[in-house]
Design a protein around this motif. Structure first.
Motif, short mmCIF file in Angstrom:
data_model
loop_
_atom_site.label_atom_id
_atom_site.label_comp_id
_atom_site.label_asym_id
_atom_site.label_seq_id
_atom_site.Cartn_x
_atom_site.Cartn_y
_atom_site.Cartn_z
N VAL A 1 0.83 -1.20 0.00
CA VAL A 1 0.00 0.00 0.00
C VAL A 1 0.87 1.26 0.00
O VAL A 1 0.55 2.26 -0.66
CB VAL A 1 -0.94 0.01 1.22
CG1 VAL A 1 -1.70 1.32 1.32
CG2 VAL A 1 -1.92 -1.16 1.14
N TYR A 2 1.97 1.21 0.74
CA TYR A 2 2.89 2.36 0.79
C TYR A 2 3.47 2.62 -0.61
O TYR A 2 3.54 3.76 -1.07
CB TYR A 2 4.01 2.07 1.78
CG TYR A 2 5.05 3.17 1.91
CD1 TYR A 2 4.94 4.13 2.92
CD2 TYR A 2 6.14 3.25 1.05
CE1 TYR A 2 5.89 5.13 3.06
CE2 TYR A 2 7.08 4.25 1.17
CZ TYR A 2 6.97 5.18 2.18
OH TYR A 2 7.91 6.18 2.31
N LEU A 3 3.88 1.54 -1.29
CA LEU A 3 4.47 1.68 -2.62
C LEU A 3 3.45 2.24 -3.61
O LEU A 3 3.77 3.11 -4.42
CB LEU A 3 4.98 0.30 -3.10
CG LEU A 3 5.84 0.28 -4.36
CD1 LEU A 3 7.08 1.14 -4.18
CD2 LEU A 3 6.24 -1.16 -4.71
N ILE A 4 2.23 1.75 -3.52
CA ILE A 4 1.17 2.24 -4.40
C ILE A 4 0.91 3.72 -4.15
O ILE A 4 0.76 4.52 -5.09
CB ILE A 4 -0.13 1.43 -4.19
CG1 ILE A 4 0.06 0.00 -4.69
CG2 ILE A 4 -1.31 2.09 -4.91
CD1 ILE A 4 -1.12 -0.91 -4.41
N ALA A 5 0.89 4.12 -2.86
CA ALA A 5 0.63 5.53 -2.52
C ALA A 5 1.71 6.44 -3.07
O ALA A 5 1.42 7.53 -3.61
CB ALA A 5 0.53 5.67 -1.00
N ALA A 6 2.98 6.03 -2.93
CA ALA A 6 4.07 6.84 -3.45
C ALA A 6 3.99 6.96 -4.97
O ALA A 6 4.22 8.03 -5.55
CB ALA A 6 5.41 6.23 -3.03
N HIS A 7 3.65 5.84 -5.62
CA HIS A 7 3.51 5.86 -7.08
C HIS A 7 2.35 6.76 -7.51
O HIS A 7 2.46 7.52 -8.49
CB HIS A 7 3.29 4.44 -7.59
CG HIS A 7 3.11 4.35 -9.08
ND1 HIS A 7 2.07 3.68 -9.68
CD2 HIS A 7 3.85 4.88 -10.09
CE1 HIS A 7 2.18 3.80 -11.00
NE2 HIS A 7 3.25 4.51 -11.27
N VAL A 8 1.24 6.72 -6.78
CA VAL A 8 0.10 7.57 -7.09
C VAL A 8 0.47 9.04 -7.00
O VAL A 8 0.07 9.87 -7.83
CB VAL A 8 -1.09 7.24 -6.16
CG1 VAL A 8 -2.16 8.33 -6.23
CG2 VAL A 8 -1.70 5.89 -6.53
N LEU A 9 1.26 9.40 -5.97
CA LEU A 9 1.70 10.79 -5.85
C LEU A 9 2.50 11.23 -7.07
O LEU A 9 2.31 12.34 -7.58
CB LEU A 9 2.53 10.97 -4.57
CG LEU A 9 1.75 11.07 -3.26
CD1 LEU A 9 2.72 11.13 -2.08
CD2 LEU A 9 0.85 12.30 -3.25
N LEU A 10 3.38 10.36 -7.54
CA LEU A 10 4.15 10.68 -8.75
C LEU A 10 3.21 10.85 -9.94
O LEU A 10 3.39 11.75 -10.77
CB LEU A 10 5.16 9.57 -9.05
CG LEU A 10 6.44 9.56 -8.22
CD1 LEU A 10 7.25 8.30 -8.51
CD2 LEU A 10 7.29 10.80 -8.53
N MET A 11 2.20 9.98 -10.02
CA MET A 11 1.27 10.03 -11.14
C MET A 11 0.26 11.17 -11.03
O MET A 11 -0.48 11.45 -11.97
CB MET A 11 0.55 8.70 -11.28
CG MET A 11 1.44 7.54 -11.70
SD MET A 11 2.23 7.79 -13.34
CE MET A 11 3.87 8.41 -12.85
N VAL A 12 0.19 11.82 -9.88
CA VAL A 12 -0.56 13.08 -9.74
C VAL A 12 0.33 14.24 -10.17
O VAL A 12 -0.08 15.12 -10.94
CB VAL A 12 -1.05 13.29 -8.29
CG1 VAL A 12 -1.61 14.71 -8.12
CG2 VAL A 12 -2.12 12.27 -7.93
N GLY A 13 1.54 14.24 -9.67
CA GLY A 13 2.44 15.36 -9.90
C GLY A 13 2.87 15.54 -11.34
O GLY A 13 2.85 16.66 -11.88
N VAL A 14 3.25 14.44 -12.01
CA VAL A 14 3.79 14.55 -13.36
C VAL A 14 2.77 15.10 -14.36
O VAL A 14 3.06 16.08 -15.06
CB VAL A 14 4.36 13.19 -13.83
CG1 VAL A 14 4.70 13.24 -15.31
CG2 VAL A 14 5.60 12.82 -13.03
#
Length: 481
Positions: free
Chosen positions: A374-387
């Motif tokens: 879940v932590y890994l998914i959350a970090a990836h989601v943040l990147l996919m919001v920011g980019v």
């Protein structure tokens, strides 16, 4: 109803001044063939990575040779992209698009039915011709068929295509390969491009005047040597290592040729690629930010599955699926950020986007072999919001800053920079990952811990890219649009 006349078209426009340059009653239908061609071209760029192990077994080849299905594809795209701008001045957009999507269709069928690896690779290289032409055509045409007040939203949709296609590639291809063989991927590519051909034939217009400027043969050769050499050099680095004579030679030839090519284009009255677009500061800064955004995406897309499999011990299928939430979020933010540009411009979204990307990349540095999925998914989601929050507004901002006669050149420059930056950032991320893994192994760490250290090295590179993007975005004018 369509028309190629120079008169203003008020379909969907708030006023005559807001009218699109080309009269198209349903611009999204006119763009549909390009949307499908661009999506499948970029989807295949990452989707095929998952199929490479099957290819090595079926054809009895090494993993290094199988990698040419990816490296060769990117190489051809890098060779073709710089010529798209001048080709749009020589051939009607509709005819050129039919040729490009048709090339991808033929290449897909060749690879799907290939009796040998050589035939499969040949089909893949032909696919690269199609993708190399479709991407810049898509960006150039969208500025002509949409009213000015809707361009931000339309660019947001194209950002969705560019960002989400490679992001969801590993996930969807993993599911497909779980039920079918690698040939099914190429058949699916062929079906989607066939639909794209139908839409293009029925709805696409040719909005550009054919000026047919003279073509400098020397510039064409320098372009192939320059862009091809750089992409080939970085592509081979992950296979042969940075010290390989082939890698060093390719990069040296590429860089020298690009320097000579650039000087020649700036001195020419009829350049193959009009690099004078970089004299526009707004375009120059926006193009650089787009390039950084794309580099963050491709580097993270490569590193996260590597960490999931080698650091956390997940299966390839599960590693691909954990990236699916980020891909879905990416799609939604891409659409929303395009519309946001229409309201507030590019500066605010770009700063917020890179700031969020910095947080996502920083979170990756705190991962360990015990990190919850879940932590890994959350970090990836943040990147996919920011980019995408930064990328779509910056793309629109840069292209909108150029005069109409430079639209084709501007879109070609953006797409060429993205592909070159993608190859460079993927190669650097691979090198950082390997370097960190080697350090961890020499320090006596177990396999998973060493892989985690390598991932941290790679995500440090991603964080550096995000910080650079944030700093550059601070220099944008607040009302930049």
């Amino acid at each position: 109803m369509t028309s190629n006349s120079a008169s203003a078209c008020t379909w969907g426009a708030a006023s005559a001044q807001d009218a699109a340059r080309a009269c198209v009653e349903r611009p999204h239908l006119a763009m549909m063939g390009l949307y499908l061609g661009g999506f499948i071209g970029l989807f295949s760029e990452s989707a095929l990575n998952v199929a490479l192990p099957q290819l090595t077994k079926v054809f009895g080849i090494t993993a290094s040779l199988a990698q040419w299905m990816v490296v060769g594809y990117m190489l051809v795209i890098g060779l073709v992209l710089p010529f798209a701008g001048i080709l749009m001045k020589w051939f009607r957009t509709r005819s050129l698009t039919l040729f490009a999507i048709g090339a991808f269709f033929v290449g897909s069928l060749m690879s799907a039915l290939a009796p040998s690896f050589g035939v499969a690779l040949s089909g893949r290289l032909i696919q690269g011709i199609g993708t190399g032409l479709v991407l810049p055509i898509m960006f150039a045409v969208v500025l002509e068929v949409f009213p000015a007040s809707q361009i931000g939203g339309a660019m947001g949709l194209m950002s969705l295509i560019i960002m989400s296609a490679p992001a969801i590639g590993p996930s969807l291809s993993g599911v497909i390969l779980g039920y079918f063989s690698w040939r099914a991927l190429f058949f699916i590519f062929a079906v989607i491009t066939a639909v794209g051909l139908v839409f293009t034939a029925h709805y696409l217009v040719s909005p550009f005047e054919l000026t047919r400027p003279p073509v400098d043969a020397a510039s064409c050769v320098l372009s192939c040597l320059g862009f091809g050499g750089v992409v080939l050099g970085f592509g081979l680095s992950s296979l042969l290592g940075w010290g390989s004579p082939a890698v060093i030679g390719s990069l040296v030839v590429g860089v020298v040729a690009l320097v000579v090519y650039s000087r020649r284009q700036l001195a020419s009255d009829s350049p193959v690629l009009n690099l004078r677009a970089f004299s526009n500061k707004r375009f120059r800064v926006s193009a650089t930010l787009v390039m950084i955004s794309f580099g963050i995406t491709l580097a993270a897309m490569y590193l996260i599955p590597q960490f999931a499999q080698n650091g956390l011990g997940l299966t390839a299928t599960l590693s691909g699926l954990l990236m699916l939430p980020g891909g879905i979020v990416n799609a939604g933010v891409s659409l929303w950020s395009g519309k946001l540009y229409d309201r507030v411009g590019a500066a605010g979204p770009a700063r917020c986007g890179f700031a969020i990307s910095c947080i996502g990349a920083a979170l990756m540095l705190f991962t360990s072999t015990d990190t919850p999925i879940v932590y890994l998914i959350a970090a990836h989601v943040l990147l996919m919001v920011g980019v995408p929050l930064a990328m779509s507004p910056c793309s629109t901002n840069g292209l909108s800053a150029l005069p109409e006669e430079m639209n084709a050149d501007g879109s070609t420059i953006l797409n060429t920079m993205e592909q070159v930056c993608g190859a460079v950032c993927t190669a650097v991320a691979t090198g950082m990952l390997s370097a960190g893994d080697a350090v961890g192994t020499s320090a006596g760490l177990d396999t998973c811990a060493a892989a985690t250290m390598g991932s941290h090295y790679g995500f440090t590179f991603v964080l550096i890219l995000a910080v650079i993007g944030l700093l550059l975005s601070l220099g944008m004018r607040k009302a930049s649009r």
